[in-house]
Design a protein around this motif. Structure first.
Motif, PDB file in Angstrom:
ATOM      1  N   CYS A   1       5.448  -2.634  -2.382  1.00 34.94           N
ATOM      2  CA  CYS A   1       4.607  -1.585  -2.996  1.00 34.94           C
ATOM      3  C   CYS A   1       5.416  -0.827  -4.055  1.00 34.94           C
ATOM      4  O   CYS A   1       4.917  -0.543  -5.145  1.00 34.94           O
ATOM      5  CB  CYS A   1       4.108  -0.586  -1.952  1.00 34.94           C
TER       6      CYS A   1
ATOM      7  N   ARG B   1      -1.006  -8.097   2.098  1.00 38.32           N
ATOM      8  CA  ARG B   1      -2.076  -8.146   3.114  1.00 38.32           C
ATOM      9  C   ARG B   1      -1.653  -9.012   4.302  1.00 38.32           C
ATOM     10  O   ARG B   1      -1.886  -8.655   5.453  1.00 38.32           O
ATOM     11  CB  ARG B   1      -3.378  -8.655   2.492  1.00 38.32           C
TER      12      ARG B   1
ATOM     13  N   ASP C   1      -3.038  -1.988   8.054  1.00 39.87           N
ATOM     14  CA  ASP C   1      -4.047  -2.083   7.021  1.00 39.87           C
ATOM     15  C   ASP C   1      -3.469  -1.564   5.697  1.00 39.87           C
ATOM     16  O   ASP C   1      -2.654  -0.640   5.696  1.00 39.87           O
ATOM     17  CB  ASP C   1      -5.262  -1.235   7.445  1.00 39.87           C
ATOM     18  N   ILE C   2      -3.886  -2.183   4.598  1.00 32.63           N
ATOM     19  CA  ILE C   2      -3.435  -1.706   3.282  1.00 32.63           C
ATOM     20  C   ILE C   2      -4.652  -1.471   2.389  1.00 32.63           C
ATOM     21  O   ILE C   2      -5.568  -2.286   2.339  1.00 32.63           O
ATOM     22  CB  ILE C   2      -2.430  -2.700   2.639  1.00 32.63           C
ATOM     23  N   GLU C   3      -4.639  -0.325   1.724  1.00 36.47           N
ATOM     24  CA  GLU C   3      -5.714  -0.017   0.759  1.00 36.47           C
ATOM     25  C   GLU C   3      -5.054   0.304  -0.567  1.00 36.47           C
ATOM     26  O   GLU C   3      -4.055   1.027  -0.614  1.00 36.47           O
ATOM     27  CB  GLU C   3      -6.473   1.251   1.181  1.00 36.47           C
ATOM     28  N   LEU C   4      -5.621  -0.219  -1.650  1.00 35.07           N
ATOM     29  CA  LEU C   4      -5.105   0.109  -2.983  1.00 35.07           C
ATOM     30  C   LEU C   4      -6.240   0.729  -3.790  1.00 35.07           C
ATOM     31  O   LEU C   4      -7.299   0.111  -3.960  1.00 35.07           O
ATOM     32  CB  LEU C   4      -4.586  -1.159  -3.681  1.00 35.07           C
ATOM     33  N   THR C   5      -6.040   1.948  -4.243  1.00 34.42           N
ATOM     34  CA  THR C   5      -7.053   2.599  -5.072  1.00 34.42           C
ATOM     35  C   THR C   5      -6.408   3.091  -6.361  1.00 34.42           C
ATOM     36  O   THR C   5      -5.188   3.308  -6.417  1.00 34.42           O
ATOM     37  CB  THR C   5      -7.695   3.799  -4.338  1.00 34.42           C
TER      38      THR C   5
ATOM     39  N   TYR D   1      -2.720   4.273  -5.818  1.00 36.32           N
ATOM     40  CA  TYR D   1      -2.414   4.818  -4.495  1.00 36.32           C
ATOM     41  C   TYR D   1      -2.430   3.674  -3.486  1.00 36.32           C
ATOM     42  O   TYR D   1      -3.465   3.043  -3.298  1.00 36.32           O
ATOM     43  CB  TYR D   1      -3.444   5.882  -4.094  1.00 36.32           C
ATOM     44  N   PHE D   2      -1.271   3.418  -2.893  1.00 41.53           N
ATOM     45  CA  PHE D   2      -1.214   2.467  -1.781  1.00 41.53           C
ATOM     46  C   PHE D   2      -1.293   3.295  -0.506  1.00 41.53           C
ATOM     47  O   PHE D   2      -0.533   4.258  -0.354  1.00 41.53           O
ATOM     48  CB  PHE D   2       0.126   1.717  -1.740  1.00 41.53           C
ATOM     49  N   LYS D   3      -2.199   2.925   0.380  1.00 41.34           N
ATOM     50  CA  LYS D   3      -2.259   3.600   1.684  1.00 41.34           C
ATOM     51  C   LYS D   3      -2.002   2.541   2.752  1.00 41.34           C
ATOM     52  O   LYS D   3      -2.774   1.597   2.913  1.00 41.34           O
ATOM     53  CB  LYS D   3      -3.628   4.252   1.891  1.00 41.34           C
TER      54      LYS D   3
ATOM     55  N   THR E   1      -1.585   1.810   6.678  1.00 38.57           N
ATOM     56  CA  THR E   1      -1.795   2.351   8.022  1.00 38.57           C
ATOM     57  C   THR E   1      -1.043   1.455   9.005  1.00 38.57           C
ATOM     58  O   THR E   1      -1.268   0.241   9.050  1.00 38.57           O
ATOM     59  CB  THR E   1      -3.298   2.404   8.364  1.00 38.57           C
TER      60      THR E   1
END
Lengths: 227, 123
Positions: free
Chosen positions: A147, A195, A204-208, A215-217, A219
């Motif tokens: 990241c 992923r 879990d990975i979220e990219l916004t 923003y990488f989130k 969890t």
């Protein structure tokens, strides 16, 4: 090996080794610089001693300054070795309980040179309270480092990369924000790898993207040793 | 007058400031800057015979800086310095025909001076 949806196999062992090699190469490069400075400083001292033979006295203040330079580099070297040692121990056990912020702080220090080379400021902002998590530390380090690699893209705009962590009901959360990530094959393949790695630790990975920032989130739930 | 005028470009300030001091003791006029952009700017203001350039620099890489120096100041000889292995680390080959020499860190001062004399004498 892991088989993602597109049928390409991901060799996690190979990725892990590549990551370990990347970090070790960077750290040893830094150590080499420390050694180079100590060597030149010793050389300077020797030059000054030769000067004494030719009637040029050495001033005590100059000696103090040189000794201070050596101490500073030795301290720097010790700090670099501690960072590498902490990192090397992350492969001791596949799953263990550890203090998340300590691991993130160490990783931010290890990644600092990569950011500096791209003229990007990399910063960890962590709160003081203990934040323990039970997972695979080496996989988590790989995820966070990838990241960071994606986020340290040189840009004319806000080029700060910031890491934070917090506790949520779903688990520990790591947030990484930075300049926009280029949309290319390399990014695509790194996202696929991220992923897959997060899948290994049931995370879990979220990219916004928002206001020219990404923003990488991440969890990260607690997992048991059997998982 | 100094025998050789050399500009050092490296972001390891402690390293280059000490090298500048040691070169000065040997009658070699040396100055340092910590980025490629500063180096190119200084070359436009002052005369130097050679540049000692770090391969790994923040922002503009050593290779980019070398390319610009070769284009803008072809008289100036460029010696690249690199940590062992860092050429591979960057995934690039150092084009030796564009650099007068490539030196590995840690640098031996006597070897450095011999390489500088050789490069400047080649002009």
């Amino acid at each position: 090996m892991n088989m993602p949806a597109d049928g390409k196999q991901i060799d996690f062992r190979e990725h892990g080794l590549t990551f370990f090699g990347t970090i070790t190469a960077s750290v040893t490069h830094e150590l080499n610089n420390v050694m180079g400075i100590i060597e030149q400083t010793a050389g300077l001292l020797d030059d000054l001693c030769v000067g004494v033979d030719y009637g040029r006295p050495i001033e005590i203040e100059k000696l103090r300054e040189i000794s201070g330079r050596v101490v500073m580099q030795v301290d720097r070297g010790v700090d670099i070795i501690k960072r590498l040692n902490f990192f090397a121990h992350s492969v001791d056990e596949s799953v263990r309980e550890f203090e998340l912020n300590a691991l993130l702080k160490n990783l931010v220090s290890l990644a600092q040179r990569f950011a500096t080379l791209k003229k990007i400021s990399l910063e960890g902002r962590f709160n003081d309270f203990e934040h323990t998590v039970k997972t695979n530390p080496f996989i988590l380090e790989q995820v966070v480092f990838i990241c960071i690699q994606l986020a340290i893209t040189p840009t004319e705009k806000d080029s700060r990369v910031i890491l934070t962590s917090q506790q949520e009901s779903t688990g520990s959360v790591i947030l990484i924000t930075g300049p926009p990530v280029p949309e290319n094959d390399e990014t695509k393949s790194k996202m696929e790898l991220l992923r897959a790695l997060m899948g290994l630790i049931k995370g879990d990975i979220e990219l916004t993207a928002e206001d020219d920032r990404i923003y990488f989130k991440l969890t990260v739930p607690n997992i048991s040793n059997e998982e | 007058m100094a025998e050789i005028r050399v500009l050092l470009i490296d972001d390891e300030e402690e390293l280059v400031s000490t090298l500048v001091e040691r070169l000065g003791i040997r009658n070699i006029e040396a100055e340092y800057v910590m980025t490629g952009a500063e180096g190119i700017e200084l070359l436009g203001k002052k005369e130097f015979d050679a540049v000692l350039l770090d391969y790994k620099l923040p922002g503009m890489s050593g290779l980019e800086v070398m390319k610009q120096i070769n284009e803008l100041y072809p008289r100036v000889k460029v010696l690249l310095i690199t940590g062992a292995g860092s050429v591979d680390e960057g995934g690039d080959e150092v084009p030796e025909e564009k650099a007068s020499d490539v030196l590995l860190k840690p640098i031996d001062i006597e070897v450095l001076i011999a390489k500088l004399r050789e490069a400047v004498g080649d002009r």
